[in-house]
Write a protein that holds these residues in place. Structure first.
Motif, PDB file in Angstrom:
ATOM      1  N   LEU A  54       0.836  -1.211   0.000  1.00 46.11           N
ATOM      2  CA  LEU A  54       0.000   0.000   0.000  1.00 46.11           C
ATOM      3  C   LEU A  54       0.866   1.255   0.000  1.00 46.11           C
ATOM      4  O   LEU A  54       0.663   2.170  -0.808  1.00 46.11           O
ATOM      5  CB  LEU A  54      -0.926   0.000   1.219  1.00 46.11           C
ATOM      6  CG  LEU A  54      -1.784   1.251   1.403  1.00 46.11           C
ATOM      7  CD1 LEU A  54      -2.818   1.358   0.290  1.00 46.11           C
ATOM      8  CD2 LEU A  54      -2.453   1.220   2.761  1.00 46.11           C
ATOM      9  N   VAL A  55       1.835   1.299   0.892  1.00 51.52           N
ATOM     10  CA  VAL A  55       2.706   2.470   0.997  1.00 51.52           C
ATOM     11  C   VAL A  55       3.561   2.611  -0.263  1.00 51.52           C
ATOM     12  O   VAL A  55       3.719   3.712  -0.795  1.00 51.52           O
ATOM     13  CB  VAL A  55       3.571   2.388   2.276  1.00 51.52           C
ATOM     14  CG1 VAL A  55       4.627   3.478   2.296  1.00 51.52           C
ATOM     15  CG2 VAL A  55       2.685   2.471   3.512  1.00 51.52           C
ATOM     16  N   LEU A  56       4.103   1.494  -0.747  1.00 51.06           N
ATOM     17  CA  LEU A  56       4.903   1.532  -1.972  1.00 51.06           C
ATOM     18  C   LEU A  56       4.070   2.035  -3.149  1.00 51.06           C
ATOM     19  O   LEU A  56       4.538   2.847  -3.956  1.00 51.06           O
ATOM     20  CB  LEU A  56       5.485   0.161  -2.289  1.00 51.06           C
ATOM     21  CG  LEU A  56       6.252   0.035  -3.605  1.00 51.06           C
ATOM     22  CD1 LEU A  56       7.464   0.955  -3.637  1.00 51.06           C
ATOM     23  CD2 LEU A  56       6.671  -1.408  -3.849  1.00 51.06           C
ATOM     24  N   SER A  57       2.825   1.605  -3.252  1.00 50.89           N
ATOM     25  CA  SER A  57       1.949   2.043  -4.340  1.00 50.89           C
ATOM     26  C   SER A  57       1.688   3.544  -4.271  1.00 50.89           C
ATOM     27  O   SER A  57       1.796   4.261  -5.271  1.00 50.89           O
ATOM     28  CB  SER A  57       0.614   1.296  -4.298  1.00 50.89           C
ATOM     29  OG  SER A  57       0.816  -0.082  -4.457  1.00 50.89           O
ATOM     30  N   LEU A  58       1.351   4.032  -3.089  1.00 48.77           N
ATOM     31  CA  LEU A  58       1.079   5.469  -2.916  1.00 48.77           C
ATOM     32  C   LEU A  58       2.323   6.295  -3.216  1.00 48.77           C
ATOM     33  O   LEU A  58       2.275   7.246  -3.995  1.00 48.77           O
ATOM     34  CB  LEU A  58       0.591   5.754  -1.496  1.00 48.77           C
ATOM     35  CG  LEU A  58       0.449   7.236  -1.126  1.00 48.77           C
ATOM     36  CD1 LEU A  58      -0.609   7.924  -1.986  1.00 48.77           C
ATOM     37  CD2 LEU A  58       0.141   7.391   0.354  1.00 48.77           C
ATOM     38  N   TRP A  59       3.428   5.926  -2.612  1.00 48.93           N
ATOM     39  CA  TRP A  59       4.647   6.719  -2.796  1.00 48.93           C
ATOM     40  C   TRP A  59       5.200   6.612  -4.212  1.00 48.93           C
ATOM     41  O   TRP A  59       5.769   7.569  -4.723  1.00 48.93           O
ATOM     42  CB  TRP A  59       5.680   6.346  -1.746  1.00 48.93           C
ATOM     43  CG  TRP A  59       5.309   6.852  -0.363  1.00 48.93           C
ATOM     44  CD1 TRP A  59       4.342   7.768  -0.057  1.00 48.93           C
ATOM     45  CD2 TRP A  59       5.896   6.472   0.869  1.00 48.93           C
ATOM     46  NE1 TRP A  59       4.304   7.977   1.302  1.00 48.93           N
ATOM     47  CE2 TRP A  59       5.239   7.200   1.907  1.00 48.93           C
ATOM     48  CE3 TRP A  59       6.910   5.586   1.224  1.00 48.93           C
ATOM     49  CZ2 TRP A  59       5.578   7.064   3.241  1.00 48.93           C
ATOM     50  CZ3 TRP A  59       7.245   5.457   2.564  1.00 48.93           C
ATOM     51  CH2 TRP A  59       6.586   6.190   3.556  1.00 48.93           C
ATOM     52  N   SER A  60       4.996   5.471  -4.875  1.00 51.51           N
ATOM     53  CA  SER A  60       5.419   5.345  -6.279  1.00 51.51           C
ATOM     54  C   SER A  60       4.554   6.226  -7.177  1.00 51.51           C
ATOM     55  O   SER A  60       5.052   6.829  -8.136  1.00 51.51           O
ATOM     56  CB  SER A  60       5.338   3.891  -6.740  1.00 51.51           C
ATOM     57  OG  SER A  60       6.267   3.105  -6.043  1.00 51.51           O
ATOM     58  N   ALA A  61       3.264   6.316  -6.879  1.00 48.01           N
ATOM     59  CA  ALA A  61       2.379   7.196  -7.646  1.00 48.01           C
ATOM     60  C   ALA A  61       2.788   8.656  -7.462  1.00 48.01           C
ATOM     61  O   ALA A  61       2.806   9.435  -8.428  1.00 48.01           O
ATOM     62  CB  ALA A  61       0.925   6.991  -7.223  1.00 48.01           C
ATOM     63  N   ILE A  62       3.135   9.043  -6.232  1.00 49.08           N
ATOM     64  CA  ILE A  62       3.594  10.410  -5.979  1.00 49.08           C
ATOM     65  C   ILE A  62       4.918  10.655  -6.700  1.00 49.08           C
ATOM     66  O   ILE A  62       5.125  11.729  -7.274  1.00 49.08           O
ATOM     67  CB  ILE A  62       3.699  10.687  -4.468  1.00 49.08           C
ATOM     68  CG1 ILE A  62       2.299  10.705  -3.839  1.00 49.08           C
ATOM     69  CG2 ILE A  62       4.427  12.010  -4.197  1.00 49.08           C
ATOM     70  CD1 ILE A  62       2.283  10.738  -2.333  1.00 49.08           C
ATOM     71  N   LEU A  63       5.782   9.665  -6.721  1.00 51.47           N
ATOM     72  CA  LEU A  63       7.054   9.781  -7.437  1.00 51.47           C
ATOM     73  C   LEU A  63       6.816   9.989  -8.931  1.00 51.47           C
ATOM     74  O   LEU A  63       7.377  10.912  -9.541  1.00 51.47           O
ATOM     75  CB  LEU A  63       7.914   8.540  -7.193  1.00 51.47           C
ATOM     76  CG  LEU A  63       9.222   8.431  -7.961  1.00 51.47           C
ATOM     77  CD1 LEU A  63      10.148   9.597  -7.657  1.00 51.47           C
ATOM     78  CD2 LEU A  63       9.906   7.102  -7.648  1.00 51.47           C
ATOM     79  N   ALA A  64       5.964   9.158  -9.533  1.00 52.84           N
ATOM     80  CA  ALA A  64       5.670   9.294 -10.963  1.00 52.84           C
ATOM     81  C   ALA A  64       5.021  10.647 -11.269  1.00 52.84           C
ATOM     82  O   ALA A  64       5.383  11.315 -12.250  1.00 52.84           O
ATOM     83  CB  ALA A  64       4.765   8.152 -11.422  1.00 52.84           C
ATOM     84  N   ALA A  65       4.084  11.068 -10.435  1.00 49.02           N
ATOM     85  CA  ALA A  65       3.424  12.354 -10.643  1.00 49.02           C
ATOM     86  C   ALA A  65       4.405  13.520 -10.456  1.00 49.02           C
ATOM     87  O   ALA A  65       4.280  14.545 -11.124  1.00 49.02           O
ATOM     88  CB  ALA A  65       2.233  12.502  -9.702  1.00 49.02           C
ATOM     89  N   SER A  66       5.376  13.352  -9.570  1.00 46.15           N
ATOM     90  CA  SER A  66       6.382  14.400  -9.375  1.00 46.15           C
ATOM     91  C   SER A  66       7.287  14.524 -10.595  1.00 46.15           C
ATOM     92  O   SER A  66       7.701  15.637 -10.954  1.00 46.15           O
ATOM     93  CB  SER A  66       7.218  14.108  -8.128  1.00 46.15           C
ATOM     94  OG  SER A  66       6.421  14.206  -6.970  1.00 46.15           O
ATOM     95  N   ILE A  67       7.585  13.416 -11.236  1.00 47.73           N
ATOM     96  CA  ILE A  67       8.360  13.465 -12.483  1.00 47.73           C
ATOM     97  C   ILE A  67       7.565  14.232 -13.530  1.00 47.73           C
ATOM     98  O   ILE A  67       8.108  15.095 -14.222  1.00 47.73           O
ATOM     99  CB  ILE A  67       8.738  12.041 -12.947  1.00 47.73           C
ATOM    100  CG1 ILE A  67       9.740  11.427 -11.959  1.00 47.73           C
ATOM    101  CG2 ILE A  67       9.307  12.061 -14.359  1.00 47.73           C
ATOM    102  CD1 ILE A  67       9.970   9.942 -12.133  1.00 47.73           C
ATOM    103  N   CYS A  68       6.266  13.965 -13.605  1.00 47.95           N
ATOM    104  CA  CYS A  68       5.403  14.728 -14.517  1.00 47.95           C
ATOM    105  C   CYS A  68       5.364  16.200 -14.112  1.00 47.95           C
ATOM    106  O   CYS A  68       5.306  17.076 -14.976  1.00 47.95           O
ATOM    107  CB  CYS A  68       3.987  14.154 -14.512  1.00 47.95           C
ATOM    108  SG  CYS A  68       3.864  12.505 -15.200  1.00 47.95           S
ATOM    109  N   GLY A  69       5.413  16.475 -12.815  1.00 48.91           N
ATOM    110  CA  GLY A  69       5.387  17.849 -12.323  1.00 48.91           C
ATOM    111  C   GLY A  69       6.588  18.666 -12.762  1.00 48.91           C
ATOM    112  O   GLY A  69       6.494  19.877 -12.920  1.00 48.91           O
TER     113      GLY A  69
END
Length: 130
Positions: A54-69
C-alpha cells in the motif's frame, strides 16, 4: 477551459517535485525489500506485506506524478495538495496520539511529513504570487 488558479511562477513548484523525487527514489527502492517497512517506519509501525505494498503504491504514484510535475508544474499542483492533506491527517491521527501515549513514533517519516506540510503551502503561495 481556464484553471481555477493561475500560477504567476509555476517554476517554484518544481522545487517540491524535485524534493519529492529526491526523497522517494531511495525510499521506494528500499520498500521493495521484505524488511523495508520496518526500516522506513523505524519499527514503530507493524510490518506486513499489505502495508508495504500500500505504501509503496502510494509513494510510487507520488514519485511518478512528481516526475510529470517537473514537465508540467501547474498541471500537477493538485498532487501537492493531496500530499499536504494526507500527511497532515497522518501526523494528527497517528503520530500525535502515539506521541501522547508514549508509543513508538517513526520520527524520520514524521519529520519529513511535517516539513512537507509546512513548506509545500509556502511554495504554492509563492507560485501563485510569482
Amino acid at each position: 477551459m481556464q484553471s481555477a488558479a493561475t500560477f504567476a511562477n509555476p517554476d517554484i513548484l518544481r522545487i517540491a517535485y524535485a524534493a519529492n523525487i529526491f526523497i522517494l527514489v531511495p525510499v521506494c527502492w528500499g520498500m521493495i525489500a521484505p524488511t523495508a517497512a520496518a526500516t522506513v517506519f523505524q519499527g514503530a509501525v507493524a510490518e506486513s506485506a499489505g502495508l508495504r505494498l500500500l505504501v509503496l503504491s502510494l509513494w510510487s504514484a507520488i514519485l511518478a506524478a512528481s516526475i510529470c510535475g517537473l514537465i508540467a508544474p501547474a498541471f500537477s499542483a493538485p498532487l501537492l495538495l493531496v500530499q499536504i492533506f494526507y500527511k497532515t491527517l497522518w501526523l494528527a491521527l497517528f503520530v500525535w496520539p502515539a506521541f501522547r501515549a508514549g508509543a513508538p513514533v517513526p520520527w524520520g517519516v514524521a519529520g519529513t511529513f511535517a516539513a512537507i506540510v509546512v513548506v509545500w503551502p509556502i511554495l504554492l503561495v509563492l507560485a501563485l504570487r510569482g
